[in-house]
Design an enzyme around this catalytic site. Structure first.
Site, short mmCIF file in Angstrom:
data_model
loop_
_atom_site.label_atom_id
_atom_site.label_comp_id
_atom_site.label_asym_id
_atom_site.label_seq_id
_atom_site.Cartn_x
_atom_site.Cartn_y
_atom_site.Cartn_z
N HIS A 157 0.82 -1.21 0.00
CA HIS A 157 0.00 0.00 0.00
C HIS A 157 0.85 1.27 0.00
O HIS A 157 0.33 2.36 -0.17
CB HIS A 157 -0.95 0.02 1.20
CG HIS A 157 -0.26 0.04 2.53
ND1 HIS A 157 0.32 -1.07 3.08
CD2 HIS A 157 -0.07 1.04 3.43
CE1 HIS A 157 0.84 -0.76 4.26
NE2 HIS A 157 0.62 0.51 4.49
N HIS A 163 7.36 7.22 4.78
CA HIS A 163 6.63 6.64 3.65
C HIS A 163 5.84 7.74 2.95
O HIS A 163 5.71 8.85 3.47
CB HIS A 163 5.69 5.52 4.11
CG HIS A 163 4.65 5.97 5.10
ND1 HIS A 163 4.84 5.93 6.46
CD2 HIS A 163 3.42 6.50 4.91
CE1 HIS A 163 3.77 6.40 7.07
NE2 HIS A 163 2.90 6.77 6.16
N HIS A 167 2.38 9.14 0.52
CA HIS A 167 0.99 9.02 0.09
C HIS A 167 0.78 9.93 -1.12
O HIS A 167 1.25 11.07 -1.13
CB HIS A 167 0.03 9.44 1.21
CG HIS A 167 0.05 8.55 2.41
ND1 HIS A 167 -0.78 7.46 2.54
CD2 HIS A 167 0.82 8.57 3.52
CE1 HIS A 167 -0.54 6.85 3.70
NE2 HIS A 167 0.44 7.50 4.30
N HIS A 227 5.44 11.16 5.14
CA HIS A 227 5.27 11.04 6.58
C HIS A 227 6.55 10.49 7.20
O HIS A 227 7.01 9.42 6.81
CB HIS A 227 4.10 10.11 6.92
CG HIS A 227 2.77 10.66 6.56
ND1 HIS A 227 1.62 9.88 6.54
CD2 HIS A 227 2.39 11.91 6.20
CE1 HIS A 227 0.59 10.64 6.19
NE2 HIS A 227 1.03 11.87 5.96
#
Length: 270
Positions: free
Chosen positions: A97, A123, A125, A142
């Site tokens: 993900h 990570h 997004h 993040h």
């Protein structure tokens, strides 16, 4: 020593010995949830998949939120966010993900309200999860930190950086070859060696601050969020690479905005 004191001492010992359970870290196995509304495992259903994830649906301090000028209290401080990062060995992991940089050694820390939080991982997004006055950006990074004090009220602190399309991001450029080798390689990882978190280059003079949650299951609340006011740049190809590397349902891996429930949101800066 009275019984209550012994119990308190035992609780502190358990927290020290078993910090992972207190950390309530992000779920690593993404097969149980996704970002597809039609799958039955999308964000609207996360809180019903496991009882331990109930905060995803029922929590009152969930993230991300919109950082609206109408809701922000401006706090004038000349003091910068205290950071003390350093190079450390790391692995790059395709979690299905998202793509994660996980530091295996001590990569330094930040200090918030007198509490030290050690950097654990970073990570991405895409698009951004947080918005500023309803404007959504192309990417959000993040940096996840854990308190070194197991008795701290807030165990997790996340620094977020927003990116718009423009010049390539130098930190991502250095990781590009390793990320490329992880395209469609779920749960695979690469050992690039030492990664310096200082190369992420966030501005620490002006930033938003509020108390929220993890943005993936178990959606743990009580997370200290610090979002840099300065929006940096990333190339379109870099965003595409991050999207190509993960599963199709996670190509857009941003959780929808959550109600702010009149939480205090500060914009801190000189």
């Amino acid at each position: 020593m009275c019984i209550s004191s012994r119990i308190r001492s035992l609780l502190v010992l358990l927290i020290v010995l078993f910090p992972i359970s207190i950390y309530a870290q992000e779920v690593q196995d993404e097969r149980e949830f996704d970002y597809d509304k039609a799958s039955g495992k999308g964000p609207e259903k996360w809180g019903k998949i496991h009882k331990e994830w109930s905060a995803c649906n029922n929590g009152k301090m969930q993230s991300p939120i919109d950082l609206s000028n109408k809701r922000v209290d401006v706090v004038h401080k000349s003091k910068k966010l205290l950071r003390n990062y350093k190079p450390s060995t790391a692995v790059i992991i395709n979690r299905g993900h998202d793509i994660e940089v996980h530091w295996e050694g001590h990569a330094g820390s930040i200090k918030i309200n007198g509490t030290i939080y050690a950097l654990k991982q970073a990570h991405w997004h895409s698009p951004s999860e947080h918005t500023i006055n309803k404007k959504r950006y192309s990417l959000e990074l993040h940096m996840v930190h854990k308190s070194v004090d197991p008795t701290s009220k807030h165990q997790i602190a996340v620094i977020a950086i927003l990116y718009k399309i423009g010049k390539p991001n130098r930190f991502l450029s250095k990781l590009a070859r390793n990320i490329t080798s992880l395209v469609n390689q779920e749960n695979e990882h690469r050992h690039p060696g030492v990664i310096d978190p200082r190369e992420i280059h966030m501005s620490c003079r002006r930033y938003y601050n509020y108390i929220g949650s993890l943005t993936v299951p178990p959606c743990t609340e009580g997370v200290i969020w610090t979002i840099s006011k300065k929006v940096r740049t990333v190339s379109l190809d870099q965003v595409k690479l991050l999207r190509e590397a993960v599963h199709d349902h996670a190509a857009k891996n941003a959780r929808p905005l959550q109600p702010d429930h009149k939480r205090g949101i500060q914009l801190i800066g000189p």
